[in-house]
Design a protein around this motif. Structure first.
Motif, PDB file in Angstrom:
ATOM      1  N   GLN A   1      -7.441  29.287  10.279  1.00 17.30           N
ATOM      2  CA  GLN A   1      -8.901  29.157  10.154  1.00 17.30           C
ATOM      3  C   GLN A   1      -9.621  30.469  10.482  1.00 17.30           C
ATOM      4  O   GLN A   1     -10.524  30.914   9.774  1.00 17.30           O
ATOM      5  N   GLN A   2      -9.158  31.073  11.582  1.00 14.28           N
ATOM      6  CA  GLN A   2      -9.787  32.310  12.052  1.00 14.28           C
ATOM      7  C   GLN A   2      -9.716  33.405  10.991  1.00 14.28           C
ATOM      8  O   GLN A   2     -10.697  34.089  10.695  1.00 14.28           O
ATOM      9  N   GLU A   3      -8.506  33.564  10.431  1.00 11.54           N
ATOM     10  CA  GLU A   3      -8.326  34.597   9.413  1.00 11.54           C
ATOM     11  C   GLU A   3      -9.204  34.317   8.187  1.00 11.54           C
ATOM     12  O   GLU A   3      -9.775  35.237   7.601  1.00 11.54           O
ATOM     13  N   ARG A   4      -9.315  33.059   7.841  1.00  5.94           N
ATOM     14  CA  ARG A   4     -10.171  32.691   6.697  1.00  5.94           C
ATOM     15  C   ARG A   4     -11.619  33.046   7.012  1.00  5.94           C
ATOM     16  O   ARG A   4     -12.309  33.650   6.203  1.00  5.94           O
ATOM     17  N   GLU A   5     -12.067  32.668   8.232  1.00  5.92           N
ATOM     18  CA  GLU A   5     -13.470  32.934   8.595  1.00  5.92           C
ATOM     19  C   GLU A   5     -13.765  34.430   8.691  1.00  5.92           C
ATOM     20  O   GLU A   5     -14.868  34.879   8.407  1.00  5.92           O
ATOM     21  N   ASN A   6     -12.750  35.198   9.092  1.00  7.32           N
ATOM     22  CA  ASN A   6     -12.932  36.649   9.232  1.00  7.32           C
ATOM     23  C   ASN A   6     -12.707  37.400   7.925  1.00  7.32           C
ATOM     24  O   ASN A   6     -12.561  38.623   7.925  1.00  7.32           O
TER      25      ASN A   6
ATOM     26  N   GLU B   1      -5.468  39.553   3.157  1.00  9.57           N
ATOM     27  CA  GLU B   1      -4.672  40.599   3.822  1.00  9.57           C
ATOM     28  C   GLU B   1      -3.500  39.969   4.594  1.00  9.57           C
ATOM     29  O   GLU B   1      -2.358  40.426   4.526  1.00  9.57           O
ATOM     30  N   PHE B   2      -3.782  38.877   5.302  1.00  7.00           N
ATOM     31  CA  PHE B   2      -2.756  38.231   6.122  1.00  7.00           C
ATOM     32  C   PHE B   2      -1.619  37.678   5.253  1.00  7.00           C
ATOM     33  O   PHE B   2      -0.439  37.921   5.518  1.00  7.00           O
ATOM     34  N   VAL B   3      -1.982  36.952   4.209  1.00  2.00           N
ATOM     35  CA  VAL B   3      -0.965  36.339   3.348  1.00  2.00           C
ATOM     36  C   VAL B   3      -0.177  37.423   2.598  1.00  2.00           C
ATOM     37  O   VAL B   3       1.042  37.324   2.447  1.00  2.00           O
ATOM     38  N   THR B   4      -0.867  38.465   2.180  1.00  2.56           N
ATOM     39  CA  THR B   4      -0.174  39.567   1.496  1.00  2.56           C
ATOM     40  C   THR B   4       0.880  40.174   2.423  1.00  2.56           C
ATOM     41  O   THR B   4       2.014  40.437   2.010  1.00  2.56           O
ATOM     42  N   GLN B   5       0.510  40.343   3.670  1.00  2.00           N
ATOM     43  CA  GLN B   5       1.470  40.905   4.635  1.00  2.00           C
ATOM     44  C   GLN B   5       2.682  39.995   4.813  1.00  2.00           C
ATOM     45  O   GLN B   5       3.817  40.458   4.861  1.00  2.00           O
ATOM     46  N   GLN B   6       2.419  38.695   4.902  1.00  2.00           N
ATOM     47  CA  GLN B   6       3.530  37.745   5.056  1.00  2.00           C
ATOM     48  C   GLN B   6       4.492  37.868   3.875  1.00  2.00           C
ATOM     49  O   GLN B   6       5.700  37.984   4.047  1.00  2.00           O
ATOM     50  N   VAL B   7       3.923  37.842   2.680  1.00  2.00           N
ATOM     51  CA  VAL B   7       4.756  37.866   1.473  1.00  2.00           C
ATOM     52  C   VAL B   7       5.483  39.203   1.331  1.00  2.00           C
ATOM     53  O   VAL B   7       6.671  39.243   1.004  1.00  2.00           O
ATOM     54  N   GLU B   8       4.774  40.295   1.607  1.00  2.00           N
ATOM     55  CA  GLU B   8       5.406  41.624   1.500  1.00  2.00           C
ATOM     56  C   GLU B   8       6.619  41.720   2.410  1.00  2.00           C
ATOM     57  O   GLU B   8       7.687  42.164   2.003  1.00  2.00           O
TER      58      GLU B   8
ATOM     59  N   ILE C   1      -3.357  27.060   6.684  1.00  2.00           N
ATOM     60  CA  ILE C   1      -3.008  26.207   7.836  1.00  2.00           C
ATOM     61  C   ILE C   1      -4.111  25.190   8.122  1.00  2.00           C
ATOM     62  O   ILE C   1      -3.840  24.033   8.440  1.00  2.00           O
ATOM     63  N   TRP C   2      -5.361  25.628   7.973  1.00  2.00           N
ATOM     64  CA  TRP C   2      -6.492  24.762   8.272  1.00  2.00           C
ATOM     65  C   TRP C   2      -6.628  23.608   7.274  1.00  2.00           C
ATOM     66  O   TRP C   2      -7.334  22.638   7.525  1.00  2.00           O
ATOM     67  N   ALA C   3      -5.931  23.712   6.157  1.00  2.00           N
ATOM     68  CA  ALA C   3      -6.006  22.643   5.147  1.00  2.00           C
ATOM     69  C   ALA C   3      -4.897  21.607   5.342  1.00  2.00           C
ATOM     70  O   ALA C   3      -4.951  20.522   4.774  1.00  2.00           O
ATOM     71  N   ILE C   4      -3.895  21.953   6.149  1.00  2.00           N
ATOM     72  CA  ILE C   4      -2.745  21.058   6.308  1.00  2.00           C
ATOM     73  C   ILE C   4      -3.117  19.858   7.181  1.00  2.00           C
ATOM     74  O   ILE C   4      -3.534  20.017   8.329  1.00  2.00           O
ATOM     75  N   GLY C   5      -2.977  18.689   6.624  1.00  2.00           N
ATOM     76  CA  GLY C   5      -3.200  17.445   7.365  1.00  2.00           C
ATOM     77  C   GLY C   5      -4.637  17.223   7.799  1.00  2.00           C
ATOM     78  O   GLY C   5      -4.922  16.302   8.558  1.00  2.00           O
TER      79      GLY C   5
END
Ligand code: PGA
Length: 261
Positions: free
Chosen positions: A137-142, A147-154, A175-179
């Motif tokens: 949620q935080q990353e989405r709001e910021n 950038e975060f997801v790109t880093q994970q995938v890279e 993550i904020w959408a899960i459940g």
């Protein structure tokens, strides 16, 4: 299996199931799949590994794909109490396994390195890794989600390598959408899937990148599944809550296959 020509629907049962209920579920699932056999979809469910034998011992699974939710980060047999390696999963007809689900990252401190190691062991056994990525949620709001997801995938891709990555599937699961019942906005799904596709195109070649299925996960239901799978670069869905009962999962499959009842 899991060709992106078809809409891919994968259930994630998480910690659900019982021997008795599984039998009922499976009967209903197989009969629903028979009813909608002409539909352009592929279906799998990641079940708790303890039930793999119950499912794999049946000879009538047809085109349904059995999957696991996790695999050990060690490939060899040995002193790893409580763990199950990829070779063991293979013995029970396991065709794919989720790796890097946000719940595993949160509760079991799985890093991108561990996720890539697990994916590599699965690939060595011919099991398809379903690699999950997604921001909180935080990353989405910021405004830092891309950038975060790109880093994970890279990071995960560089540890798996360009050849083996072609055999993986990815799921973007904010993550904020899960459940939570809060499905991501169509524009956000579209944006992130485009980012993933573009990254894969730069990592391997354009055609191969195009063939890698990209799923969306997070509060997918029978009600919203159609608009999600119609989004550009979305090849299917990873479904948690709505996959544990055939009441919702059956409807979802029927909607995806275009066979409304
Ligand atoms: P959900 O879970 O559909 O219940 O949001 C998705 C998942 O965790 O894979």
């Amino acid at each position: 299996m899991f060709q992106k020509k078809k809409t891919i629907v994968i259930g994630n049962w998480k910690m659900h199931g019982s021997v008795q209920n599984n039998e009922v579920f499976l009967e209903e699932l197989l009969s629903t799949m028979e009813d909608i056999s002409s539909g352009d979809y592929e279906c799998g469910i990641a079940i708790p590994s303890i039930y793999l034998f119950q499912f794999s011992s049946r000879s009538d699974l047809g085109s349904f794909h059995l999957g696991a939710q996790n695999v050990a980060q060690w490939s060899d047999f040995g002193a790893y109490t409580g763990e199950i390696n990829a070779k063991m999963l293979l013995e029970f007809d396991c065709k794919f396994s989720i790796v890097g689900h946000s719940e595993r990252r949160k509760y079991f401190e799985e890093t991108n390195e561990i996720v890539a190691t697990k994916a590599n062991h699965l690939l060595d056994c011919g099991i398809v890794p379903l690699v999950c990525v997604g921001e909180d949620q935080q990353e989405r709001e910021n405004d830092a989600a891309v950038e975060f997801v790109t880093q994970q995938v890279e990071q995960i891709c560089s540890l798996i390598g360009p050849e083996k990555i072609k055999k993986c599937i990815f799921a973007y699961e904010p993550i904020w959408a899960i459940g939570s019942g809060k499905v991501a906005a169509e524009s956000d799904i579209k944006e992130m899937h485009e980012v993933l596709r573009n990254f894969l195109e730069s990592f391997i070649d354009e055609n191969a990148a195009h063939d890698i299925p990209l799923l969306y996960g997070g509060s997918v239901s029978d009600k919203n599944v159609i608009s999600i799978v119609q989004t550009e670069n979305v090849d299917g869905v990873l479904v948690g809550g709505a996959s544990v009962s055939m009441e919702t999962f059956g409807k979802l499959l029927q909607n995806v296959s275009g066979n409304h009842q």
